[in-house]
Design an enzyme around this catalytic site. Structure first.
Site, mmCIF file in Angstrom:
data_model
loop_
_atom_site.group_PDB
_atom_site.id
_atom_site.type_symbol
_atom_site.label_atom_id
_atom_site.label_comp_id
_atom_site.label_asym_id
_atom_site.label_seq_id
_atom_site.Cartn_x
_atom_site.Cartn_y
_atom_site.Cartn_z
ATOM 1 N N ILE A 18 16.388 68.136 20.079
ATOM 2 C CA ILE A 18 15.818 68.548 21.356
ATOM 3 C C ILE A 18 15.466 70.027 21.338
ATOM 4 O O ILE A 18 14.420 70.434 21.843
ATOM 5 C CB ILE A 18 16.806 68.240 22.502
ATOM 6 C CG1 ILE A 18 16.928 66.731 22.708
ATOM 7 C CG2 ILE A 18 16.358 68.909 23.805
ATOM 8 C CD1 ILE A 18 18.024 66.332 23.681
ATOM 9 N N ASP A 61 26.751 81.890 15.936
ATOM 10 C CA ASP A 61 27.539 80.767 16.416
ATOM 11 C C ASP A 61 27.858 81.000 17.891
ATOM 12 O O ASP A 61 28.499 81.990 18.244
ATOM 13 C CB ASP A 61 28.831 80.694 15.598
ATOM 14 C CG ASP A 61 29.683 79.476 15.923
ATOM 15 O OD1 ASP A 61 29.540 78.915 17.033
ATOM 16 O OD2 ASP A 61 30.505 79.084 15.071
ATOM 17 N N VAL A 62 27.417 80.082 18.757
ATOM 18 C CA VAL A 62 27.611 80.277 20.199
ATOM 19 C C VAL A 62 29.080 80.321 20.599
ATOM 20 O O VAL A 62 29.425 80.841 21.658
ATOM 21 C CB VAL A 62 26.882 79.199 21.030
ATOM 22 C CG1 VAL A 62 25.380 79.272 20.816
ATOM 23 C CG2 VAL A 62 27.433 77.807 20.751
ATOM 24 N N ASN A 88 21.161 75.176 24.615
ATOM 25 C CA ASN A 88 20.940 73.835 24.086
ATOM 26 C C ASN A 88 21.936 73.461 22.988
ATOM 27 O O ASN A 88 22.148 72.282 22.730
ATOM 28 C CB ASN A 88 19.513 73.717 23.538
ATOM 29 C CG ASN A 88 19.255 72.353 22.942
ATOM 30 O OD1 ASN A 88 19.143 71.356 23.646
ATOM 31 N ND2 ASN A 88 19.192 72.293 21.616
ATOM 32 N N TYR A 153 33.698 64.874 24.397
ATOM 33 C CA TYR A 153 32.282 65.179 24.617
ATOM 34 C C TYR A 153 31.893 65.001 26.076
ATOM 35 O O TYR A 153 31.258 65.874 26.680
ATOM 36 C CB TYR A 153 31.420 64.280 23.728
ATOM 37 C CG TYR A 153 29.933 64.452 23.941
ATOM 38 C CD1 TYR A 153 29.282 65.612 23.530
ATOM 39 C CD2 TYR A 153 29.177 63.449 24.549
ATOM 40 C CE1 TYR A 153 27.917 65.773 23.721
ATOM 41 C CE2 TYR A 153 27.810 63.595 24.738
ATOM 42 C CZ TYR A 153 27.188 64.764 24.325
ATOM 43 O OH TYR A 153 25.836 64.920 24.526
ATOM 44 N N LYS A 157 30.479 67.743 28.984
ATOM 45 C CA LYS A 157 29.230 67.606 29.727
ATOM 46 C C LYS A 157 29.476 67.539 31.236
ATOM 47 O O LYS A 157 28.647 67.984 32.028
ATOM 48 C CB LYS A 157 28.441 66.392 29.233
ATOM 49 C CG LYS A 157 27.948 66.547 27.792
ATOM 50 C CD LYS A 157 27.113 67.812 27.601
ATOM 51 C CE LYS A 157 26.571 67.938 26.194
ATOM 52 N NZ LYS A 157 25.742 69.153 25.999
ATOM 53 N N THR A 188 17.678 62.196 17.781
ATOM 54 C CA THR A 188 17.813 63.519 17.155
ATOM 55 C C THR A 188 18.666 63.348 15.905
ATOM 56 O O THR A 188 19.343 62.318 15.741
ATOM 57 C CB THR A 188 18.517 64.515 18.088
ATOM 58 O OG1 THR A 188 19.872 64.061 18.305
ATOM 59 C CG2 THR A 188 17.796 64.632 19.428
#
Length: 277
Positions: A18, A61-62, A88, A153, A157, A188
């Site tokens: 994405i 690296d975020v 993202n 996960y 979110k 993806t």
């Protein structure tokens, strides 16, 4: 009309899936891009096929504060401003229940999916105040409805949804909009890796097509088009929104799964029930 003419977009996770589709859509719409990835091989591959004076790549690296602080400073040094931060970057592993998830796995998914947003806001918000810019987070439908075998996960979110709304309230006085997009299935590289990890991997494609009432699991470009709208002036009066880009999955998701269980074809829940039997 170029919706993002001369805008500077700070895009994390922008070399695959994405994120890469967003990068192409934003660039076509006139944006200058700072593309962040923690994968050196992915970064180099992307640089070889998507390049120009108005595209800048940063290895960072975020989940690491110092990396994002450096990336923000570097972006401003190159382009002079930041108009958009698109968070993202994300990981989906592990495919496990809560009790099967290790401390390390739990921390990793939260550090990337949630703390990554914390870092970009912490170090980038002053630049967005100058431009009355916007923040876009990539969420997921499962943050609202849940998903079997993906406890960590889905928890991240769900956190992204709540965080998006809180940030929208906090930064509205500065003219900063904060929104999220929430896809269901999207083809993806990450989804393909996920597919191979599932109990009945051979049936995953049918499953993913089936949960979308429009009849197919899309590629990333459909999400990119929605993201382009959300960060543009076309969406100037939208903030605190979690926009589903799902092909109607939230309308038929449970109904489809129930039918799959009845037919003995479910690719996720049947295996859990079998283990519990």
């Amino acid at each position: 009309m170029q919706l993002l003419k001369d805008k500077v977009v700070f895009l994390t996770g922008g070399t695959e899936g994405i994120g890469y589709e967003c990068a192409k859509a934003y660039h076509k719409a006139g944006a200058r891009l700072s593309i962040i990835s923690h994968k050196e091989d992915s970064l180099q591959q992307c640089q070889g096929q998507f390049f120009g004076d108005d595209i800048h790549y940063i290895l960072a690296d975020v989940s690491r504060a110092a990396d994002i602080a450096r990336a923000i400073v570097e972006t401003v040094a190159v382009f002079g401003r930041i108009d958009v931060i698109h968070n993202n970057a994300g990981v989906s592993n592990p495919s496990k229940t809560v009790s099967d998830t290790t401390d390390e796995e739990w921390d990793k998914v939260f550090n990337v999916n949630v703390k990554g947003i914390y870092h970009t806001a912490k170090y980038g918000i002053e630049e967005l105040k100058k431009t009355q810019g916007t923040i876009l987070n990539t969420g997921s439908l499962v943050g609202d409805i849940g998903q079997e075998l993906h406890a960590a996960y889905t928890a991240t979110k769900g956190a992204v949804n709540a965080l998006t709304k809180s940030m929208a309230l906090d930064y509205a006085p500065f003219g900063i909009r904060v929104n999220a997009v929430a896809p269901a299935g999207v083809w993806t590289p990450m989804l393909r890796r996920w597919s191979n990890q599932q109990p009945q991997a051979a049936h995953i494609e049918e499953y993913l097509d089936g949960i979308h009432p429009l009849g197919y699991c899309p590629e990333g470009d459909v999400v990119a088009d929605a993201c382009l709208f959300m960060i543009s002036e076309q969406a100037r009066f939208i903030t605190g929104c979690i926009l589903p880009v799902t092909g109607g999955a939230e309308l038929g998701y449970r109904k489809y799964l129930e039918q799959q269980v009845k037919d003995g074809k479910a690719v996720l829940s049947v295996d859990i029930k079998a283990k519990q039997a």
